[in-house]
Each structure stands twice: as C-alpha cells, then as structure tokens.
Design an enzyme around this catalytic site. Structure first.
Site, PDB file in Angstrom:
ATOM      1  N   SER A 122       0.880  -1.171   0.000  1.00  0.00           N
ATOM      2  CA  SER A 122       0.000   0.000   0.000  1.00  0.00           C
ATOM      3  C   SER A 122       0.914   1.217   0.000  1.00  0.00           C
ATOM      4  O   SER A 122       2.111   1.102   0.342  1.00  0.00           O
ATOM      5  CB  SER A 122      -0.871  -0.001   1.273  1.00  0.00           C
ATOM      6  OG  SER A 122      -1.411   1.281   1.524  1.00  0.00           O
TER       7      SER A 122
ATOM      8  N   TYR B  58      -1.878  -1.614  10.435  1.00  0.00           N
ATOM      9  CA  TYR B  58      -1.844  -1.761   8.977  1.00  0.00           C
ATOM     10  C   TYR B  58      -0.570  -1.138   8.416  1.00  0.00           C
ATOM     11  O   TYR B  58       0.148  -1.762   7.621  1.00  0.00           O
ATOM     12  CB  TYR B  58      -3.077  -1.099   8.379  1.00  0.00           C
ATOM     13  CG  TYR B  58      -3.184  -1.177   6.875  1.00  0.00           C
ATOM     14  CD1 TYR B  58      -3.603  -2.351   6.258  1.00  0.00           C
ATOM     15  CD2 TYR B  58      -2.899  -0.079   6.079  1.00  0.00           C
ATOM     16  CE1 TYR B  58      -3.717  -2.432   4.876  1.00  0.00           C
ATOM     17  CE2 TYR B  58      -3.001  -0.140   4.702  1.00  0.00           C
ATOM     18  CZ  TYR B  58      -3.416  -1.318   4.104  1.00  0.00           C
ATOM     19  OH  TYR B  58      -3.529  -1.377   2.731  1.00  0.00           O
TER      20      TYR B  58
END
Length: 264
Positions: free
Chosen positions: A144, A157
């Site tokens: 990401s 995350y």
C-alpha cells in the site's frame, strides 16, 4: 536471471478486487492460477471461471491468514494440484481504523498476522519450491502507499505494510542467487470492495486532491503486477512500485491546502 520458471501463479485474496483482476490477467498472459479466498467462496469460483475462459487451469482454496501457519500450507496444495509454482502474488490483506491508544493487543496482532506474518510464510513456502526446482520465480507482495506513509487510525496496517516492504527487500537479497525476484506493488486508493467501493471504472474528477483526480481501477494495479511477474522484469528486484495516481506526491501541497484539523 533465469526465466524458465513454472507458468503457474498463486494469487491470494483473488475472490475480488486487485487479486481477481491479477488472476485473470495472469491467465491471459499464459499462467495457470491458484486462487485463494477467505470468506467469498462464490467470488473465488467466479474468478476461476474467468481464468478457465482464458484457456488456463484454475484451482481454488480457502485461506484464513488469521492462522498463518496453517494458511501457508495452501501454497503447497495449490502448487501440487497445478504442477508447480513460478509466481506468488501475496495480495490478501486486512485493514484497521482505530486509534492506537484504544487498541487492544489482540486487535493489533490480528492485523499483523494477516498482513505480515501470512505473506512471510506464504513467500517462504513458495520460495522453497522455486529454489528446489532451480528455474527461478517471482514473488510480488501487494503492500500500500502506507508501506511508506502513515495514516491516522491505521497503526497496525501501516506497521505491517512497512514491515512487508523491508521483508521483501531482505528476501530479494537472499533469493537472488536462486533466480527469484521479490518486489512490492503499493496501491493508493483503488475502487474495490476493500475500500467500500464497487468494482467498476472510477468516475473521473471524483478525487480533486489527487493529481489524477479519481481512484484507481483494480486492472491498473494488476497490469503492474503482471509485468513484474513476467520474464521481461528479470532485472528488477527489491523495488517498490507505487500505483496511486500521484497521491503521495501531494504531501506538502495538500497539507498547505487544509483549512481545518478534521484529519486528526
């Protein structure tokens, strides 16, 4: 780098979004595809049908990365059914949206388990097979933009994706001798079920804060993954490729345009 690796790919989390688009595109590029899913079995079989429409073999397994040790065995199962493995795409993941001060340890560990422990163990399984076969291979870890840039409420995350970036670079160093490349693809906001959007072409102009003012399409990310998985990318390893419409380049520019502290 050798490019004689098995034209068999395993794509985790291929029941929707980026994983589905990647599985279908790899099939169109000549790969048989192993497909994993966590909950959406119907979506996984839909992906398998599209792979078979492209003339390639497909195999499907449930894959629960909250138990990463058990889940990693699925890589071997799919490789056994399809006759090898030349490409692993670690795409399956989860997110978080709560402040760190109020987060309990179990929640923290659950995200790290799925987003970091699972990819490590799956990559280890795939790489052992690739090294034993001696024909090289490709590992692509989908991270990401948060492998590099933080976000409020996404502590575990971001930690997992940042960890996966550096894990990928260590693997790149260690596995190059076997002809195995390891790279990450770092998407920005992509129109997929994981971001709460429908899997359709995003509407232009809907994200005025991005240089390319829209979310990305899953097929745009899949195209980058497919290139990295191809023999043409044989001299590329230890790299991160951002597919984000230029979003991360907007840091100072966007910060200067904010009129309130609502982002906190």
């Amino acid at each position: 780098m050798t490019d004689s690796y098995d034209r068999v790919a395993v794509v985790t989390g291929a029941d929707s979004g980026i994983g589905k688009a990647t599985a279908v595109l790899l099939a169109e590029h000549g790969f048989d595809v192993g497909i994993t899913y966590h909950e959406d079995e119907e979506g996984a079989w839909e992906t398998a049908a599209l792979v078979r429409e492209a003339g390639k073999a497909a195999a499907v397994r449930r894959h629960d990365l909250t138990d990463p040790v058990r889940a990693a065995h699925v890589v071997d199962e799919l490789a056994g059914e399809l006759g090898g493995i030349g490409v692993l795409v670690n795409n399956a993941g989860t997110g978080s949206s709560e402040p760190l001060l109020g987060m309990d340890y179990e929640r923290w560990r659950s995200v790290l388990s799925v987003d970091l422990d699972g990819p490590f163990l799956c990559a280890q399984r795939a790489a052992r097979r690739m090294a034993t076969e001696g024909r090289g291979g490709r590992i692509v870890n989908v991270t990401s933009v948060h492998e590099e840039y933080p976000r409020v409420g996404a502590g575990p995350y971001c930690a997992a994706k940042g960890g996966l970036k550096l894990l990928s670079r260590v693997l790149a160093l260690e596995l190059a001798v076997y002809g195995i490349t390891v790279n990450t693809v770092a998407p920005g906001e992509i129109a997929t079920p994981m971001t709460g959007q429908e899997d359709r072409v995003p509407r232009a102009g809907s994200r005025p804060g991005y240089p390319i003012p829209r979310p990305g399409d899953a097929r745009e990310v899949a195209a980058v993954i497919a290139f990295i998985a191809s023999p043409a990318a044989s001299y590329m390893t230890g790299s991160s490729v951002f597919v984000d419409g230029g979003m991360v380049t907007m840091g100072p520019q966007a910060a200067g345009a904010l009129q309130s502290g609502d982002w906190r």
